[in-house]
Design a protein around this motif. Structure first.
Motif, PDB file in Angstrom:
ATOM      1  N   THR A 174      30.267  11.489  33.296  1.00  0.00           N
ATOM      2  CA  THR A 174      28.985  12.186  33.253  1.00  0.00           C
ATOM      3  C   THR A 174      28.639  12.792  34.602  1.00  0.00           C
ATOM      4  O   THR A 174      28.925  12.209  35.653  1.00  0.00           O
ATOM      5  CB  THR A 174      27.856  11.228  32.809  1.00  0.00           C
ATOM      6  OG1 THR A 174      26.590  11.889  32.924  1.00  0.00           O
ATOM      7  CG2 THR A 174      27.834   9.958  33.660  1.00  0.00           C
ATOM      8  N   GLU A 175      28.015  13.961  34.548  1.00  0.00           N
ATOM      9  CA  GLU A 175      27.566  14.624  35.773  1.00  0.00           C
ATOM     10  C   GLU A 175      26.185  14.142  36.197  1.00  0.00           C
ATOM     11  O   GLU A 175      25.703  14.509  37.269  1.00  0.00           O
ATOM     12  CB  GLU A 175      27.562  16.145  35.577  1.00  0.00           C
ATOM     13  CG  GLU A 175      28.940  16.720  35.284  1.00  0.00           C
ATOM     14  CD  GLU A 175      29.066  18.170  35.676  1.00  0.00           C
ATOM     15  OE1 GLU A 175      28.606  18.532  36.781  1.00  0.00           O
ATOM     16  OE2 GLU A 175      29.629  18.940  34.887  1.00  0.00           O
ATOM     17  N   LEU A 191      31.172  12.032  37.143  1.00  0.00           N
ATOM     18  CA  LEU A 191      31.957  13.255  37.289  1.00  0.00           C
ATOM     19  C   LEU A 191      31.378  14.016  38.474  1.00  0.00           C
ATOM     20  O   LEU A 191      30.381  14.727  38.359  1.00  0.00           O
ATOM     21  CB  LEU A 191      31.885  14.096  36.018  1.00  0.00           C
ATOM     22  CG  LEU A 191      32.680  15.394  35.995  1.00  0.00           C
ATOM     23  CD1 LEU A 191      34.163  15.121  36.162  1.00  0.00           C
ATOM     24  CD2 LEU A 191      32.444  16.158  34.705  1.00  0.00           C
ATOM     25  N   ARG A 193      31.508  16.542  41.996  1.00  0.00           N
ATOM     26  CA  ARG A 193      32.064  17.833  42.398  1.00  0.00           C
ATOM     27  C   ARG A 193      32.098  17.928  43.917  1.00  0.00           C
ATOM     28  O   ARG A 193      31.285  17.332  44.616  1.00  0.00           O
ATOM     29  CB  ARG A 193      31.243  18.988  41.817  1.00  0.00           C
ATOM     30  CG  ARG A 193      31.325  19.080  40.301  1.00  0.00           C
ATOM     31  CD  ARG A 193      30.494  20.226  39.751  1.00  0.00           C
ATOM     32  NE  ARG A 193      30.617  20.303  38.293  1.00  0.00           N
ATOM     33  CZ  ARG A 193      31.582  20.942  37.663  1.00  0.00           C
ATOM     34  NH1 ARG A 193      32.507  21.590  38.348  1.00  0.00           N
ATOM     35  NH2 ARG A 193      31.626  20.967  36.336  1.00  0.00           N
ATOM     36  N   MET A 199      35.726  20.075  40.428  1.00  0.00           N
ATOM     37  CA  MET A 199      35.660  18.689  39.971  1.00  0.00           C
ATOM     38  C   MET A 199      36.640  17.807  40.737  1.00  0.00           C
ATOM     39  O   MET A 199      37.763  18.214  41.014  1.00  0.00           O
ATOM     40  CB  MET A 199      35.988  18.611  38.477  1.00  0.00           C
ATOM     41  CG  MET A 199      34.942  19.204  37.579  1.00  0.00           C
ATOM     42  SD  MET A 199      35.394  18.908  35.856  1.00  0.00           S
ATOM     43  CE  MET A 199      36.988  19.702  35.773  1.00  0.00           C
ATOM     44  N   LEU A 209      32.564  13.355  27.454  1.00  0.00           N
ATOM     45  CA  LEU A 209      32.246  14.071  28.685  1.00  0.00           C
ATOM     46  C   LEU A 209      30.844  14.652  28.570  1.00  0.00           C
ATOM     47  O   LEU A 209      30.542  15.394  27.631  1.00  0.00           O
ATOM     48  CB  LEU A 209      33.261  15.202  28.906  1.00  0.00           C
ATOM     49  CG  LEU A 209      33.145  16.006  30.202  1.00  0.00           C
ATOM     50  CD1 LEU A 209      33.440  15.122  31.407  1.00  0.00           C
ATOM     51  CD2 LEU A 209      34.106  17.188  30.168  1.00  0.00           C
ATOM     52  N   THR A 211      28.437  17.105  30.230  1.00  0.00           N
ATOM     53  CA  THR A 211      28.481  18.214  31.186  1.00  0.00           C
ATOM     54  C   THR A 211      27.817  19.433  30.584  1.00  0.00           C
ATOM     55  O   THR A 211      27.643  19.525  29.362  1.00  0.00           O
ATOM     56  CB  THR A 211      29.944  18.553  31.554  1.00  0.00           C
ATOM     57  OG1 THR A 211      29.961  19.568  32.553  1.00  0.00           O
ATOM     58  CG2 THR A 211      30.717  19.051  30.334  1.00  0.00           C
ATOM     59  N   ASN A 212      27.435  20.391  31.445  1.00  0.00           N
ATOM     60  CA  ASN A 212      26.977  21.689  30.952  1.00  0.00           C
ATOM     61  C   ASN A 212      27.874  22.818  31.475  1.00  0.00           C
ATOM     62  O   ASN A 212      27.524  23.979  31.379  1.00  0.00           O
ATOM     63  CB  ASN A 212      25.505  21.948  31.328  1.00  0.00           C
ATOM     64  CG  ASN A 212      25.281  21.983  32.829  1.00  0.00           C
ATOM     65  OD1 ASN A 212      26.232  22.019  33.625  1.00  0.00           O
ATOM     66  ND2 ASN A 212      24.018  21.979  33.240  1.00  0.00           N
ATOM     67  N   ARG A 213      29.055  22.442  31.993  1.00  0.00           N
ATOM     68  CA  ARG A 213      29.953  23.401  32.610  1.00  0.00           C
ATOM     69  C   ARG A 213      31.203  23.654  31.759  1.00  0.00           C
ATOM     70  O   ARG A 213      31.806  22.735  31.208  1.00  0.00           O
ATOM     71  CB  ARG A 213      30.377  22.888  33.988  1.00  0.00           C
ATOM     72  CG  ARG A 213      29.233  22.770  34.989  1.00  0.00           C
ATOM     73  CD  ARG A 213      28.874  24.130  35.571  1.00  0.00           C
ATOM     74  NE  ARG A 213      29.978  24.655  36.351  1.00  0.00           N
ATOM     75  CZ  ARG A 213      30.155  24.419  37.653  1.00  0.00           C
ATOM     76  NH1 ARG A 213      29.316  23.636  38.307  1.00  0.00           N
ATOM     77  NH2 ARG A 213      31.179  24.947  38.302  1.00  0.00           N
ATOM     78  N   ALA A 216      34.625  21.947  33.139  1.00  0.00           N
ATOM     79  CA  ALA A 216      34.812  20.538  32.802  1.00  0.00           C
ATOM     80  C   ALA A 216      35.260  20.386  31.355  1.00  0.00           C
ATOM     81  O   ALA A 216      36.154  19.588  31.042  1.00  0.00           O
ATOM     82  CB  ALA A 216      33.524  19.769  33.041  1.00  0.00           C
TER      83      ALA A 216
END
Length: 365
Positions: A174-175, A191, A193, A199, A209, A211-213, A216
């Motif tokens: 997780t970010e 997660l 960066r 990453m 996972l 993320t909003n990217r 990833a």
């Protein structure tokens, strides 16, 4: 949240009204859901038949509650059932108020939580049959819904649930930090960066996972991708700009941010654009609410924004897209003003707070 209730008998109608009153006094509220609760109560054949009412309501509501026999309710919804991703929650309550039974969209649609809420408020017993609930195992689809996350590849839900039910370990990357203790069988890794935005390697390929990217998501194609709806678009435009102009600029912005579209939660602008046809059509296509502010309110936004004398002369404020995105999000700008084909667009990120709390939040106001 919109809940539509149908009773089969007069006694059922009275029970439906009891349920409505109880839910309105103490409505459920999950992150990402509107605090507004609308509950309607109807009587079968007054004037719509069972089939007519179900067909009319099925695609226009968050939840259907039938007060009567479960078999009748199941036959009523059968012609309209399409997908666990899009179908509304369906709960059946007997007219005596003894049992609340979720029969469709128990996790993603929230039928299990709604059945529990009805039971807790009316003294009924919630009849929950989903395997993860029965075995007290973490349910990724229920948890993501409560956290306001969107699962991009819902076919992975079964894989995750099966692994946990078999006693296997599931790894989540997780970010954003998740408050509290992870449930049994779940191991969490951050997660992170680099300064450049790349990453950093993970010790174990994640099963889930958060993320909003795009980068990833592409890096871990076998993972279930859960996306927080934590990005707000700010938009401004000239008069009568076509919807395609917004789409072109959106594509550019998503590419520059390497952002997944599911992360976008809403669009913000100035109130003089609240009836702009192209902007409204753009929001409608993507099912994003349009939130507008007065020029005076936009001036109150804190931060440094790209000023335009032309925009100030027309609207009364020096910037619309950045200021509106900042106000609605309550967080930092991700992308400053981008311009093209008569449209300006900016993006800002809302604060993201995740928790392992397994129960939906309650709003007692």
């Amino acid at each position: 949240m919109k809940i539509d209730m149908l009773s089969f008998t007069e006694a059922g109608y009275e029970m439906a009204q009891t349920i409505r009153n109880a839910l309105e006094e103490r409505p459920l509220l999950n992150p990402g859901e509107s605090p507004r609760l609308t509950v309607t109560v109807s009587r079968c054949n007054q004037p719509l038949s069972l089939g007519e009412w179900t067909g009319q309501m099925f695609d226009q509501t968050d939840a259907l509650v039938y007060v009567g026999a479960a078999g009748i309710a199941v036959r009523a919804i059968a012609p309209f059932v399409k997908s666990k991703v899009t179908d509304p929650a369906v709960v059946v309550v007997d007219e005596g108020g003894s049992f609340a039974i979720p029969v469709l969209s128990g996790h993603l649609g929230g039928a299990n939580d709604l059945a529990r809420a009805i039971a807790e408020r009316t003294g009924a017993t919630a009849v929950i049959t989903t395997a993860t609930d029965v075995n007290h195992v973490f349910a990724i689809d229920a948890w993501t819904r409560r956290q306001g996350l969107v699962i991009q590849n819902t076919e992975k839900i079964k894989t995750i649930s099966s692994a946990l039910l078999a006693g296997e370990t599931v790894y989540i990357a997780t970010e954003w930090p998740i408050a509290g203790d992870a449930p049994k069988g779940v191991v969490v890794e951050a997660l992170n960066r680099s300064v450049e935005g790349e990453m950093r390697p993970l010790r174990v390929a994640p099963h889930i996972l958060i993320t909003n990217r795009r980068d990833a998501a592409k890096a871990y194609p076998d993972a279930l991708i859960a996306v927080p709806k934590n990005v707000v678009l700010g938009a401004g435009c000239k008069r009568n700009v076509l919807p395609v102009s917004f789409e072109l600029l959106l594509t550019q912005l998503l590419g520059e941010l390497d952002l997944l579209e599911d992360a976008i939660d809403a669009v913000a602008s100035i109130d003089i654009k609240k009836d702009e046809p192209g902007l409204l059509a753009f929001c409608t296509v993507h099912d994003w609410p349009l939130i507008t502010y007065s020029a005076a309110r936009l001036k109150e936004a804190e931060g440094e924004f790209t000023a335009s004398f032309f925009v100030r002369n027309v609207t009364g404020v020096d910037n619309v897209c950045e200021r509106s995105a900042s106000l609605l999000s309550g967080g930092p700008l991700l992308k400053e003003k981008t311009t093209g084909n008569g449209v300006t667009m900016a993006a800002a990120e809302k604060p993201t707070a995740l928790t392992w709390n397994s129960a939906p939040l309650e709003n007692y106001e």
